[in-house]
Design a protein around this motif. Structure first.
Motif, PDB file in Angstrom:
ATOM      1  N   LEU A   1      -0.880  48.580 -24.888  1.00 57.56           N
ATOM      2  CA  LEU A   1      -0.738  50.121 -24.405  1.00 57.56           C
ATOM      3  C   LEU A   1      -0.436  51.090 -25.759  1.00 57.56           C
ATOM      4  O   LEU A   1      -0.779  52.196 -25.600  1.00 57.56           O
ATOM      5  N   ALA A   2       0.537  50.420 -26.592  1.00 58.83           N
ATOM      6  CA  ALA A   2       0.947  51.294 -27.654  1.00 58.83           C
ATOM      7  C   ALA A   2      -0.370  51.496 -28.464  1.00 58.83           C
ATOM      8  O   ALA A   2      -0.520  52.764 -28.859  1.00 58.83           O
ATOM      9  N   ARG A   3      -1.359  50.446 -28.626  1.00 60.71           N
ATOM     10  CA  ARG A   3      -2.702  50.940 -29.416  1.00 60.71           C
ATOM     11  C   ARG A   3      -3.320  52.030 -28.909  1.00 60.71           C
ATOM     12  O   ARG A   3      -4.017  53.084 -29.364  1.00 60.71           O
ATOM     13  N   ASP A   4      -3.451  51.953 -27.170  1.00 58.61           N
ATOM     14  CA  ASP A   4      -4.193  53.090 -26.524  1.00 58.61           C
ATOM     15  C   ASP A   4      -3.486  54.233 -26.720  1.00 58.61           C
ATOM     16  O   ASP A   4      -4.309  55.406 -27.054  1.00 58.61           O
ATOM     17  N   VAL A   5      -2.150  54.482 -27.097  1.00 59.50           N
ATOM     18  CA  VAL A   5      -1.450  55.738 -27.047  1.00 59.50           C
ATOM     19  C   VAL A   5      -2.009  56.093 -28.626  1.00 59.50           C
ATOM     20  O   VAL A   5      -2.237  57.500 -28.655  1.00 59.50           O
ATOM     21  N   ARG A   6      -1.884  55.360 -29.498  1.00 58.78           N
ATOM     22  CA  ARG A   6      -2.311  55.753 -31.228  1.00 58.78           C
ATOM     23  C   ARG A   6      -3.569  56.271 -30.927  1.00 58.78           C
ATOM     24  O   ARG A   6      -4.064  56.984 -31.778  1.00 58.78           O
ATOM     25  N   ARG A   7      -4.497  55.739 -30.016  1.00 60.01           N
ATOM     26  CA  ARG A   7      -5.920  56.072 -30.048  1.00 60.01           C
ATOM     27  C   ARG A   7      -6.233  57.329 -29.265  1.00 60.01           C
ATOM     28  O   ARG A   7      -7.253  57.805 -29.066  1.00 60.01           O
ATOM     29  N   GLY A   8      -5.128  57.878 -28.742  1.00 58.12           N
ATOM     30  CA  GLY A   8      -5.137  59.152 -27.938  1.00 58.12           C
ATOM     31  C   GLY A   8      -5.035  59.238 -26.515  1.00 58.12           C
ATOM     32  O   GLY A   8      -5.272  60.133 -25.867  1.00 58.12           O
ATOM     33  N   ALA A   9      -4.803  57.989 -25.881  1.00 63.07           N
ATOM     34  CA  ALA A   9      -4.325  58.180 -24.379  1.00 63.07           C
ATOM     35  C   ALA A   9      -3.226  58.950 -24.043  1.00 63.07           C
ATOM     36  O   ALA A   9      -2.049  58.979 -24.762  1.00 63.07           O
ATOM     37  N   LEU A  10      -3.238  59.614 -23.137  1.00 61.27           N
ATOM     38  CA  LEU A  10      -2.365  60.710 -22.643  1.00 61.27           C
ATOM     39  C   LEU A  10      -1.685  60.399 -21.278  1.00 61.27           C
ATOM     40  O   LEU A  10      -0.855  61.099 -20.828  1.00 61.27           O
ATOM     41  N   GLY A  11      -2.144  59.195 -20.857  1.00 67.28           N
ATOM     42  CA  GLY A  11      -1.557  58.742 -19.426  1.00 67.28           C
ATOM     43  C   GLY A  11      -1.959  57.175 -19.214  1.00 67.28           C
ATOM     44  O   GLY A  11      -2.873  56.871 -19.789  1.00 67.28           O
ATOM     45  N   LEU A  12      -1.430  56.638 -18.095  1.00 61.45           N
ATOM     46  CA  LEU A  12      -1.942  55.608 -17.586  1.00 61.45           C
ATOM     47  C   LEU A  12      -2.269  55.874 -16.271  1.00 61.45           C
ATOM     48  O   LEU A  12      -1.312  56.475 -15.236  1.00 61.45           O
ATOM     49  N   LYS A  13      -3.261  54.887 -15.552  1.00 53.70           N
ATOM     50  CA  LYS A  13      -3.632  54.999 -14.295  1.00 53.70           C
ATOM     51  C   LYS A  13      -3.623  53.782 -13.601  1.00 53.70           C
ATOM     52  O   LYS A  13      -4.166  52.822 -14.229  1.00 53.70           O
ATOM     53  N   PHE A  14      -3.040  53.838 -12.496  1.00 53.48           N
ATOM     54  CA  PHE A  14      -3.160  52.505 -11.472  1.00 53.48           C
ATOM     55  C   PHE A  14      -4.138  52.972 -10.383  1.00 53.48           C
ATOM     56  O   PHE A  14      -3.845  54.088  -9.655  1.00 53.48           O
ATOM     57  N   HIS A  15      -5.093  51.982  -9.896  1.00 54.91           N
ATOM     58  CA  HIS A  15      -5.829  52.321  -8.715  1.00 54.91           C
ATOM     59  C   HIS A  15      -5.585  51.046  -7.940  1.00 54.91           C
ATOM     60  O   HIS A  15      -6.237  49.959  -7.909  1.00 54.91           O
ATOM     61  N   PRO A  16      -4.466  50.950  -7.041  1.00 53.87           N
ATOM     62  CA  PRO A  16      -4.113  49.800  -6.573  1.00 53.87           C
ATOM     63  C   PRO A  16      -5.236  48.986  -5.827  1.00 53.87           C
ATOM     64  O   PRO A  16      -5.437  47.863  -5.285  1.00 53.87           O
ATOM     65  N   ILE A  17      -6.061  49.731  -4.960  1.00 53.33           N
ATOM     66  CA  ILE A  17      -6.937  49.436  -3.822  1.00 53.33           C
ATOM     67  C   ILE A  17      -7.980  48.617  -4.871  1.00 53.33           C
ATOM     68  O   ILE A  17      -8.293  47.602  -4.721  1.00 53.33           O
ATOM     69  N   LEU A  18      -8.525  49.399  -5.751  1.00 52.26           N
ATOM     70  CA  LEU A  18      -9.471  48.950  -6.770  1.00 52.26           C
ATOM     71  C   LEU A  18      -9.166  47.804  -7.692  1.00 52.26           C
ATOM     72  O   LEU A  18      -9.833  46.923  -7.907  1.00 52.26           O
ATOM     73  N   GLN A  19      -7.951  47.741  -8.104  1.00 54.29           N
ATOM     74  CA  GLN A  19      -7.198  46.760  -8.910  1.00 54.29           C
ATOM     75  C   GLN A  19      -7.036  45.630  -8.067  1.00 54.29           C
ATOM     76  O   GLN A  19      -6.428  44.446  -8.631  1.00 54.29           O
ATOM     77  N   GLY A  20      -6.408  45.856  -6.836  1.00 53.20           N
ATOM     78  CA  GLY A  20      -6.153  44.611  -5.989  1.00 53.20           C
ATOM     79  C   GLY A  20      -4.635  44.216  -6.176  1.00 53.20           C
ATOM     80  O   GLY A  20      -4.163  43.239  -6.227  1.00 53.20           O
ATOM     81  N   ILE A  21      -3.813  45.369  -6.455  1.00 55.47           N
ATOM     82  CA  ILE A  21      -2.572  45.000  -6.870  1.00 55.47           C
ATOM     83  C   ILE A  21      -1.557  46.267  -6.100  1.00 55.47           C
ATOM     84  O   ILE A  21      -2.026  47.354  -6.478  1.00 55.47           O
ATOM     85  N   SER A  22      -0.462  45.859  -5.586  1.00 62.41           N
ATOM     86  CA  SER A  22       0.286  46.786  -4.896  1.00 62.41           C
ATOM     87  C   SER A  22       0.964  47.647  -6.038  1.00 62.41           C
ATOM     88  O   SER A  22       1.412  47.090  -6.958  1.00 62.41           O
ATOM     89  N   LEU A  23       1.320  48.843  -5.747  1.00 66.74           N
ATOM     90  CA  LEU A  23       2.227  49.762  -6.583  1.00 66.74           C
ATOM     91  C   LEU A  23       3.627  49.357  -6.548  1.00 66.74           C
ATOM     92  O   LEU A  23       4.327  49.752  -7.377  1.00 66.74           O
ATOM     93  N   ASN A  24       4.035  48.422  -5.678  1.00 65.28           N
ATOM     94  CA  ASN A  24       5.461  47.892  -5.706  1.00 65.28           C
ATOM     95  C   ASN A  24       5.563  46.483  -6.142  1.00 65.28           C
ATOM     96  O   ASN A  24       6.482  45.591  -5.944  1.00 65.28           O
ATOM     97  N   SER A  25       4.373  45.959  -6.903  1.00 66.81           N
ATOM     98  CA  SER A  25       4.492  44.507  -7.376  1.00 66.81           C
ATOM     99  C   SER A  25       5.222  44.212  -8.705  1.00 66.81           C
ATOM    100  O   SER A  25       5.243  45.318  -9.512  1.00 66.81           O
ATOM    101  N   VAL A  26       5.573  43.187  -9.003  1.00 67.38           N
ATOM    102  CA  VAL A  26       6.159  43.014 -10.177  1.00 67.38           C
ATOM    103  C   VAL A  26       5.312  43.186 -11.362  1.00 67.38           C
ATOM    104  O   VAL A  26       5.867  43.916 -12.447  1.00 67.38           O
ATOM    105  N   ARG A  27       4.000  42.952 -11.302  1.00 63.63           N
ATOM    106  CA  ARG A  27       3.183  43.404 -12.238  1.00 63.63           C
ATOM    107  C   ARG A  27       3.020  44.819 -12.772  1.00 63.63           C
ATOM    108  O   ARG A  27       2.849  45.167 -13.809  1.00 63.63           O
TER     109      ARG A  27
END
Length: 174
Positions: A1-27
């Motif tokens: 994630l730090a590398r992504d920020v250095r490369r210009g990332a301005l945010g992080l996106k979660f798509h729980p349905i497509l990624q198959g993981i709940s937003l209240n999961s440990v991961r």
């Protein structure tokens, strides 16, 4: 994630349905915890819906898009700014009821009509609503028109929703 920020990332996106993981999961919590020191927002899809072709529907869990999963996340990370994508789609009333009180939650306007956008401004405040169209899946022209109608000629509010709010959230000078 730090590398992504250095490369210009301005945010992080979660798509729980497509990624198959709940937003209240440990991961998810571990990912947000790792992202938090960067001071950049987290966008998450919210709202129950399906994406996959019928033959592949067993790969998705529409329930992961429910707003109840989000409440724990935004409460646990009060210093992380979150953007509720699509303002919950058809679950927009649930988004307003459960998330409007959190000072670290913004909403975007994609797939919402003028009346709902107005309700989002009333519930979250004019500084917490962000323009979005979900292009190429949504129509950018229709999304812009919906915001203009919702703002009822208030050019300051239009400027906030179309530009200023995002610039402020992302700490981009205008």
């Amino acid at each position: 994630l730090a590398r992504d920020v250095r490369r210009g990332a301005l945010g992080l996106k979660f798509h729980p349905i497509l990624q198959g993981i709940s937003l209240n999961s440990v991961r998810t919590f571990e990912a947000v915890d790792a992202w938090a020191p960067h001071g950049l927002p987290v966008l998450f899809h919210c709202g129950t819906c399906t994406y996959h072709h019928r033959a592949d529907r067993d790969r998705e869990v529409p329930f992961y898009g429910t707003i109840s999963h989000v409440v724990e996340l935004v409460r646990e990370f009060p210093h992380v700014n979150f953007i509720a994508g699509h303002a919950g789609l058809d679950d927009v009333r649930d988004v307003i009821e459960r998330l409007a009180a959190f000072p670290n939650v913004w909403v975007d306007t994609s797939f919402q009509g003028p009346r709902v956008i107005r309700e989002l401004v009333d519930a979250f405040g004019p500084d917490k609503v962000l323009f979005a169209s979900d292009w190429p899946w949504g129509s950018a022209a229709a999304a812009k028109r919906a915001v203009k109608i919702a703002c009822r000629g208030d050019r300051d509010m239009e400027q906030r929703i179309f530009c200023t709010n995002a610039a402020s959230l992302l700490d981009i000078p205008l």
